[in-house]
Motif scaffolding. Structure first.
Motif, PDB file in Angstrom:
ATOM      1  N   PRO A 280      15.182  54.539  36.573  1.00 50.22           N
ATOM      2  CA  PRO A 280      16.453  54.447  35.856  1.00 50.22           C
ATOM      3  C   PRO A 280      16.915  53.011  35.667  1.00 50.22           C
ATOM      4  O   PRO A 280      16.474  52.086  36.359  1.00 50.22           O
ATOM      5  CB  PRO A 280      17.423  55.209  36.773  1.00 50.22           C
ATOM      6  CG  PRO A 280      16.851  54.995  38.144  1.00 50.22           C
ATOM      7  CD  PRO A 280      15.354  55.009  37.965  1.00 50.22           C
ATOM      8  N   ALA A 281      17.808  52.821  34.716  1.00 52.06           N
ATOM      9  CA  ALA A 281      18.475  51.532  34.583  1.00 52.06           C
ATOM     10  C   ALA A 281      19.275  51.254  35.862  1.00 52.06           C
ATOM     11  O   ALA A 281      19.727  52.171  36.550  1.00 52.06           O
ATOM     12  CB  ALA A 281      19.401  51.538  33.375  1.00 52.06           C
ATOM     13  N   PHE A 282      19.429  49.986  36.198  1.00 54.17           N
ATOM     14  CA  PHE A 282      20.170  49.644  37.409  1.00 54.17           C
ATOM     15  C   PHE A 282      20.928  48.347  37.189  1.00 54.17           C
ATOM     16  O   PHE A 282      20.753  47.648  36.195  1.00 54.17           O
ATOM     17  CB  PHE A 282      19.245  49.553  38.619  1.00 54.17           C
ATOM     18  CG  PHE A 282      18.144  48.523  38.510  1.00 54.17           C
ATOM     19  CD1 PHE A 282      18.287  47.266  39.071  1.00 54.17           C
ATOM     20  CD2 PHE A 282      16.959  48.819  37.843  1.00 54.17           C
ATOM     21  CE1 PHE A 282      17.276  46.318  38.982  1.00 54.17           C
ATOM     22  CE2 PHE A 282      15.940  47.880  37.750  1.00 54.17           C
ATOM     23  CZ  PHE A 282      16.100  46.630  38.314  1.00 54.17           C
ATOM     24  N   GLU A 283      21.808  48.052  38.126  1.00 54.83           N
ATOM     25  CA  GLU A 283      22.621  46.841  38.038  1.00 54.83           C
ATOM     26  C   GLU A 283      22.221  45.878  39.141  1.00 54.83           C
ATOM     27  O   GLU A 283      21.982  46.275  40.280  1.00 54.83           O
ATOM     28  CB  GLU A 283      24.117  47.184  38.120  1.00 54.83           C
ATOM     29  CG  GLU A 283      24.507  47.996  39.341  1.00 54.83           C
ATOM     30  CD  GLU A 283      25.877  48.644  39.208  1.00 54.83           C
ATOM     31  OE1 GLU A 283      26.366  48.785  38.066  1.00 54.83           O
ATOM     32  OE2 GLU A 283      26.458  49.023  40.240  1.00 54.83           O
ATOM     33  N   SER A 284      22.122  44.613  38.777  1.00 53.57           N
ATOM     34  CA  SER A 284      21.809  43.543  39.712  1.00 53.57           C
ATOM     35  C   SER A 284      23.048  42.656  39.780  1.00 53.57           C
ATOM     36  O   SER A 284      23.399  41.988  38.800  1.00 53.57           O
ATOM     37  CB  SER A 284      20.584  42.760  39.210  1.00 53.57           C
ATOM     38  OG  SER A 284      20.273  41.691  40.072  1.00 53.57           O
ATOM     39  N   TRP A 285      23.721  42.683  40.914  1.00 51.49           N
ATOM     40  CA  TRP A 285      25.003  41.986  41.027  1.00 51.49           C
ATOM     41  C   TRP A 285      24.808  40.475  41.009  1.00 51.49           C
ATOM     42  O   TRP A 285      23.867  39.945  41.594  1.00 51.49           O
ATOM     43  CB  TRP A 285      25.709  42.384  42.321  1.00 51.49           C
ATOM     44  CG  TRP A 285      26.169  43.813  42.331  1.00 51.49           C
ATOM     45  CD1 TRP A 285      25.450  44.900  42.739  1.00 51.49           C
ATOM     46  CD2 TRP A 285      27.438  44.305  41.909  1.00 51.49           C
ATOM     47  NE1 TRP A 285      26.203  46.042  42.595  1.00 51.49           N
ATOM     48  CE2 TRP A 285      27.428  45.706  42.094  1.00 51.49           C
ATOM     49  CE3 TRP A 285      28.591  43.700  41.402  1.00 51.49           C
ATOM     50  CZ2 TRP A 285      28.530  46.512  41.789  1.00 51.49           C
ATOM     51  CZ3 TRP A 285      29.684  44.496  41.099  1.00 51.49           C
ATOM     52  CH2 TRP A 285      29.655  45.885  41.283  1.00 51.49           C
ATOM     53  N   ILE A 286      25.697  39.783  40.337  1.00 50.85           N
ATOM     54  CA  ILE A 286      25.760  38.329  40.384  1.00 50.85           C
ATOM     55  C   ILE A 286      26.707  37.989  41.536  1.00 50.85           C
ATOM     56  O   ILE A 286      27.929  38.117  41.422  1.00 50.85           O
ATOM     57  CB  ILE A 286      26.262  37.743  39.050  1.00 50.85           C
ATOM     58  CG1 ILE A 286      25.314  38.156  37.915  1.00 50.85           C
ATOM     59  CG2 ILE A 286      26.372  36.215  39.134  1.00 50.85           C
ATOM     60  CD1 ILE A 286      25.830  37.815  36.534  1.00 50.85           C
ATOM     61  N   GLY A 287      26.151  37.600  42.684  1.00 52.05           N
ATOM     62  CA  GLY A 287      26.951  37.459  43.897  1.00 52.05           C
ATOM     63  C   GLY A 287      27.048  38.782  44.620  1.00 52.05           C
ATOM     64  O   GLY A 287      26.269  39.712  44.396  1.00 52.05           O
ATOM     65  N   ARG A 288      28.021  38.925  45.499  1.00 53.24           N
ATOM     66  CA  ARG A 288      28.192  40.155  46.257  1.00 53.24           C
ATOM     67  C   ARG A 288      28.838  41.237  45.388  1.00 53.24           C
ATOM     68  O   ARG A 288      29.621  40.931  44.481  1.00 53.24           O
ATOM     69  CB  ARG A 288      29.041  39.904  47.499  1.00 53.24           C
ATOM     70  CG  ARG A 288      28.379  39.014  48.526  1.00 53.24           C
ATOM     71  CD  ARG A 288      29.121  39.060  49.847  1.00 53.24           C
ATOM     72  NE  ARG A 288      28.563  38.134  50.825  1.00 53.24           N
ATOM     73  CZ  ARG A 288      28.937  38.079  52.100  1.00 53.24           C
ATOM     74  NH1 ARG A 288      29.877  38.903  52.545  1.00 53.24           N
ATOM     75  NH2 ARG A 288      28.383  37.221  52.926  1.00 53.24           N
ATOM     76  N   PHE A 297      33.563  43.148  36.623  1.00 49.81           N
ATOM     77  CA  PHE A 297      32.230  43.171  37.205  1.00 49.81           C
ATOM     78  C   PHE A 297      31.384  42.059  36.606  1.00 49.81           C
ATOM     79  O   PHE A 297      31.489  41.770  35.408  1.00 49.81           O
ATOM     80  CB  PHE A 297      31.551  44.523  36.953  1.00 49.81           C
ATOM     81  CG  PHE A 297      32.323  45.694  37.491  1.00 49.81           C
ATOM     82  CD1 PHE A 297      32.180  46.079  38.814  1.00 49.81           C
ATOM     83  CD2 PHE A 297      33.214  46.394  36.698  1.00 49.81           C
ATOM     84  CE1 PHE A 297      32.894  47.149  39.338  1.00 49.81           C
ATOM     85  CE2 PHE A 297      33.933  47.464  37.198  1.00 49.81           C
ATOM     86  CZ  PHE A 297      33.773  47.839  38.523  1.00 49.81           C
ATOM     87  N   GLU A 298      30.578  41.438  37.445  1.00 53.93           N
ATOM     88  CA  GLU A 298      29.620  40.437  36.979  1.00 53.93           C
ATOM     89  C   GLU A 298      28.249  40.868  37.468  1.00 53.93           C
ATOM     90  O   GLU A 298      27.928  40.766  38.656  1.00 53.93           O
ATOM     91  CB  GLU A 298      30.003  39.048  37.485  1.00 53.93           C
ATOM     92  CG  GLU A 298      31.354  38.584  36.936  1.00 53.93           C
ATOM     93  CD  GLU A 298      31.629  37.106  37.151  1.00 53.93           C
ATOM     94  OE1 GLU A 298      30.812  36.441  37.824  1.00 53.93           O
ATOM     95  OE2 GLU A 298      32.664  36.642  36.647  1.00 53.93           O
ATOM     96  N   ILE A 299      27.457  41.381  36.528  1.00 52.86           N
ATOM     97  CA  ILE A 299      26.162  41.952  36.868  1.00 52.86           C
ATOM     98  C   ILE A 299      25.148  41.631  35.773  1.00 52.86           C
ATOM     99  O   ILE A 299      25.506  41.221  34.665  1.00 52.86           O
ATOM    100  CB  ILE A 299      26.229  43.485  37.039  1.00 52.86           C
ATOM    101  CG1 ILE A 299      26.582  44.118  35.688  1.00 52.86           C
ATOM    102  CG2 ILE A 299      27.193  43.907  38.117  1.00 52.86           C
ATOM    103  CD1 ILE A 299      26.357  45.605  35.640  1.00 52.86           C
ATOM    104  N   ASP A 300      23.882  41.831  36.103  1.00 54.67           N
ATOM    105  CA  ASP A 300      22.827  41.896  35.111  1.00 54.67           C
ATOM    106  C   ASP A 300      22.422  43.359  34.991  1.00 54.67           C
ATOM    107  O   ASP A 300      21.984  43.969  35.987  1.00 54.67           O
ATOM    108  CB  ASP A 300      21.618  41.051  35.532  1.00 54.67           C
ATOM    109  CG  ASP A 300      21.929  39.565  35.568  1.00 54.67           C
ATOM    110  OD1 ASP A 300      22.744  39.121  34.742  1.00 54.67           O
ATOM    111  OD2 ASP A 300      21.383  38.872  36.444  1.00 54.67           O
ATOM    112  N   ALA A 301      22.623  43.934  33.810  1.00 56.69           N
ATOM    113  CA  ALA A 301      22.148  45.296  33.564  1.00 56.69           C
ATOM    114  C   ALA A 301      20.661  45.241  33.244  1.00 56.69           C
ATOM    115  O   ALA A 301      20.232  44.436  32.399  1.00 56.69           O
ATOM    116  CB  ALA A 301      22.923  45.920  32.398  1.00 56.69           C
TER     117      ALA A 301
END
Length: 310
Positions: A280-288, A297-301
């Motif tokens: 599945p698609a997931f989120e990679s957080w920028i920071g905690r 939210f600050e993430i890389d999708a």
């Protein structure tokens, strides 16, 4: 699924770990046989005890859970821009024959898969999901993004991610208010105690809320860890192989993330030369995670992909 993920007082953490291990095994092997005795052995229970514990924690018997997940996986495959033939869907989802698949599908959804109105089903499920997660004044922000639309100016690039081992806490009723933030808080505390809290944080929404009822959607909050980091209790670990992903940076409220994923699937993917991979698609957080609270939210999708065949 209905584990009350923010209340561990009445549940052995060891039981949670063992049931999560069984869930991971089942969901990674939906295309093959999953007899009760084998899955119970994965969880280190006798079949009788496993049956009772699994039903108490997950809210379904193993047979019910496997059948539901196979059918939901079938819907996912049928939803692709170029879906495989139904006979391939049946085999990929662990059904012994197309007739077995058709019979199980009709029993759950009321019609044969060849006659199923998938678009109407997705529309109804999406409305249910929007009502579950947003108040009436803001639910329109989660309306479906039509193909070709890109109001946020998203730009995707393709990246190769290395093999990663991920420590996680699982939330099985992930749209219930407060459960995901509570799980994040517990995993952050676990990581801080080990001096690894500033690593790469991830979030996995394993189920598509347009295909799966909100109360059965599963979310894992995760942290990339070294192979020698010990896990236990409610903290499990999964190892993901190297994979190629389409990557989009997201900064803003939750509706921006929703649009980013939909733009990847509905606009970028069909003309990219790629198809979704079995992940599945997931989120990679920028920071905690949740460093900016619940409204920004600050993430890389990231959408796992593979080259289209033919």
């Amino acid at each position: 699924m209905r584990i009350p993920s923010d209340d561990r007082r009445g549940t052995s953490a060891d039981y949670l770990q063992r049931i999560n291990r069984a869930l991971d095994h089942v969901l990674q092997h939906l295309d093959g046989p999953l007899p009760l005795a084998d899955v119970a052995a994965i969880a280190c229970f006798s079949p009788h005890h496993f049956h009772r514990v699994f039903r108490a924690l997950v809210g379904e018997t193993l047979l019910q859970f496997v059948k539901r997940c196979r059918l939901e996986r079938a819907l996912t495959l049928m939803s692709r821009p170029s879906p495989p033939p139904l006979i391939e869907v049946a085999m990929a989802c662990g059904f012994a024959s197309p007739s077995d698949f058709s019979r199980a599908f009709k029993q759950r959804y009321g019609t044969a898969p060849s006659a199923f109105d998938l678009e109407a089903f997705r529309r109804d499920r999406r409305e249910e999901w929007q009502n579950a997660v947003a108040d009436p004044g803001h639910r329109h922000l989660l309306d479906r993004l039509p193909p070709g639309a890109n109001p946020d100016g998203f730009v995707a690039d393709v990246r190769l991610l290395p093999r990663r081992r991920v420590a996680y806490i699982r939330v099985l009723n992930s749209f219930q208010a407060g459960l995901v933030p509570a799980a994040i808080g517990r995993l952050v505390a676990w990581a801080e105690a080990r001096g690894i809290a500033d690593g790469q944080w991830l979030g996995y929404m394993w189920d598509d809320p347009e295909l799966v009822a909100p109360e059965q959607c599963r979310y894992d909050v995760g942290l990339v860890v070294e192979d020698d980091v010990m896990v236990g209790g409610e903290v499990g670990a999964l190892t993901f192989p190297a994979m190629t992903v389409a990557h989009v940076e997201v900064r803003g409220p939750i509706d921006v993330e929703v649009r980013a994923i939909e733009w990847l699937y509905r606009t970028w993917l069909p003309s990219s030369g790629y198809v979704p991979a079995e992940h599945p698609a997931f989120e990679s957080w920028i920071g905690r995670p949740l460093a900016h609270g619940m409204t920004h939210f600050e993430i890389d999708a990231q959408l796992p992909i593979e080259p289209a065949r033919g």
